[in-house]
Scaffold this motif. Structure first.
Motif, mmCIF file in Angstrom:
data_model
loop_
_atom_site.group_PDB
_atom_site.id
_atom_site.type_symbol
_atom_site.label_atom_id
_atom_site.label_comp_id
_atom_site.label_asym_id
_atom_site.label_seq_id
_atom_site.Cartn_x
_atom_site.Cartn_y
_atom_site.Cartn_z
ATOM 1 N N VAL A 33 10.038 -25.409 -9.520
ATOM 2 C CA VAL A 33 9.081 -25.918 -10.343
ATOM 3 C C VAL A 33 8.061 -26.322 -9.002
ATOM 4 N N ILE A 34 6.845 -25.706 -8.949
ATOM 5 C CA ILE A 34 5.801 -26.476 -8.297
ATOM 6 C C ILE A 34 4.623 -26.375 -8.927
ATOM 7 N N THR A 35 3.855 -27.576 -8.897
ATOM 8 C CA THR A 35 2.589 -27.729 -9.522
ATOM 9 C C THR A 35 1.573 -27.985 -8.948
ATOM 10 N N ARG A 36 0.343 -27.639 -9.335
ATOM 11 C CA ARG A 36 -0.944 -27.950 -8.476
ATOM 12 C C ARG A 36 -0.888 -29.438 -8.305
ATOM 13 N N ARG A 37 -0.863 -30.310 -9.423
ATOM 14 C CA ARG A 37 -0.865 -31.649 -9.304
ATOM 15 C C ARG A 37 0.003 -32.211 -8.045
ATOM 16 N N ALA A 38 1.018 -31.901 -8.036
ATOM 17 C CA ALA A 38 1.932 -32.518 -7.073
ATOM 18 C C ALA A 38 1.618 -31.892 -5.697
ATOM 19 N N SER A 39 1.246 -30.534 -5.579
ATOM 20 C CA SER A 39 0.857 -29.799 -4.216
ATOM 21 C C SER A 39 -0.428 -30.534 -3.865
#
Ligand code: NAI
Ligand code: MG
Length: 334
Positions: free
Chosen positions: A140-146
């Motif tokens: 899982v890769i999210t825009r928010r965390a990135s």
């Protein structure tokens, strides 16, 4: 200021008390609150990280964590306490500085910061077995965390050599690392004073061996950051000396990069420097930078004098000093 201490398993029980002695010797009014977590605690109580530990962590100004052991096969009800802590407290940034130390065991002129995303990627723990013959893990890769990890990286670089290298594998992982890469470059636009470039993770693994002095801040996803930071620690003497901080919005947990080291646990020979330099990072976080500098100087002086634990000794005829002797030498310098 109140510090929660969680020694955990194995050498965590040896290096955290050493780091606490160093912090205590600074006499800057720190109060220590002990909390339990780990596999040993799980075997005794059925709980790897009790709610009371989370409460203590939340009530304190910062936490010093040792290491916990995780079995290689699935144990019903057990989940790595440090992963649980990172998620429960949303400690989204893992900062892993790699700085040269005085001694033949360390390369010269290194001052690098690995900024590892700390909440997602393959560590979300969504694994399943299909038809007994296939096992699948979700990444899982999210825009928010990135976005928020990129911001930490660029902010940090602004106070350093003003360069961020975005490390990914977007050539293969086009959607997940594609999103990470794109988001990092978007954030880069807000920081015109910092140069942003990129490197594929496999090439980065090589460059860390051949040209580590070229890098300032490296920002990457969770698993790549885990692997590259262990690799990078070898440049400065190995896992025994590498510190780290897990930083969130309202909380932070500092821990040596190493694990519970079952091969040397209980022998009194673990290197306490990774834990002690993690304590120095904790002091910086608490805005006690003068005290942090005192700790780092004491560690440097002791290494300059050639006081080395076994993991740092290259001469096979030399057994190295014990955890106790190293700790006492650092306390004496303080
Ligand atoms: P490890 O970091 O415990 O040990 C790797 C090697 O480094 C071993 O040869 C060990 O003797 C040496 N080493 C580690 N710390 C040292 C120190 N302070 N002084 C001198 N030498 C040191 O990693 P390993 O063996 O892969 O994992 C052991 C256990 O630790 C596993 O159960 C693993 O899940 C856990 N682990 C926990 C972490 C955490 O709590 N954050 C991080 C990494 C591993
Ligand atoms: Mg690791």
């Amino acid at each position: 200021m109140r510090i929660c201490t969680i020694p955990g398993d194995g050498v965590g029980q040896e290096v955290i008390p050493a780091a606490v002695r160093v912090l205590d010797a600074l006499q800057i009014g720190l109060e220590f609150l002990h909390a339990d977590a780990g596999f040993e605690h799980f075997q005794k109580t059925g709980d790897a990280i009790p709610e009371t530990t989370l409460e203590t962590v939340r009530a304190c100004d910062a936490t010093l964590f040792g290491a916990t052991a995780s079995p290689l096969t699935r144990v019903e009800g057990y989940r790595s306490p440090i992963l649980a802590l990172r998620q429960a407290l949303d400690l989204y940034a893992n900062l892993r500085p790699i700085q040269s130390l005085p001694g033949a065991f360390s390369r010269l002129n290194l001052d690098m910061l690995i900024v590892r995303e700390n909440t997602e990627d393959l560590y979300v723990g969504r694994e399943r077995v299909e038809n007994d013959d296939a096992a699948i893990a979700e990444r899982v890769i999210t825009r928010r965390a990135s976005e928020r990890i990129a911001r930490i990286a660029f902010e940090s670089a602004g106070c350093r050599r003003k360069r961020v290298t975005i490390v990914h594998k977007a050539n293969v992982l086009k959607m997940t690392d594609g999103l990470f890469r794109e988001t990092c470059f978007q954030v880069a636009r807000e920081f015109s004073n910092v140069r942003a470039d990129e490197m594929l993770v496999d090439a980065m693994a090589m460059r860390l061996v051949t040209n580590p002095q070229d890098y300032d801040v490296i920002v990457t996803t969770n698993l790549f950051g885990d692997i590259l930071s262990d690799e990078a620690s070898a440049l400065i003497g190995g896992l025994g000396v590498a510190p780290s901080g897990n930083i969130g919005v309202t909380n932070a947990v500092f821990e040596p990069v190493h694990g519970s080291a079952p091969d040397i646990a209980g022998k009194g020979i673990a290197n306490p420097i990774g834990a002690i330099l993690s304590a120095a990072m904790l002091l910086d976080y608490l805005k006690q930078s003068e005290a942090a500098t005192r700790v780092r100087r004491a560690v440097q002086r002791v290494l300059e004098f050639g006081t080395l634990t076994r993991d740092l000794v290259s001469d096979l005829g030399h057994a190295g000093v014990t955890t106790e002797e190293m700790t006492r030498a650092i306390l004496q310098q303080l």
